[in-house]
Design a protein around this motif. Sequence first.
Motif: not given
Length: 162
Positions: A56-73
């Motif tokens: 569950l990627a809990v983050c500010p909405k404006d960071a969603t895609e960066r966090v997804r990419a980081t978790i995918e990596q």
Amino acid sequence: MNPAIVIPSYWAGQDTDPLSPGRYDHTTAMGDSAPELETCLASLKQVRGVMRVIVLAVCPKDATERVRATIEQIASAYPELPVTIVTNREAAAVQDRIARIAPDVSGEPVSLRGYGAIRNMGLAAAAILGHDVAVFLDDDEVVLNEDFLVQAVHGLNQLTRQ
């Protein structure tokens, strides 16, 4: 039983002070060179019977895609772990569906905001993905036993003496 391991992972946006009021107690800063999630996932490699890990990627909405990419990596380093990521985007779809099913429920009982609502999101995500058990881990925890999952679900679905 069909258990899923659910890991809430708390991330701060690039311009967000992780120590500001209302922040979670163990937030990972974007760009952190050693995110705790990585150590947690590495410890799950040796666990027997892992069917799915839901992050569950809990983050500010404006960071969603960066966090997804980081978790995918991070997750790509552990191909033996079937990792599913739930971001604000997927969470919104779950929230919409729950609002249609239970229109009279007030507040945000299932969300990626607030500890209780985040745990509820983990339960909902696990159920949506076909799991009947959710085993929660925080992203700063390390699993030391290959039988962790077997022990975590031990006793579920069992009758008690009473």
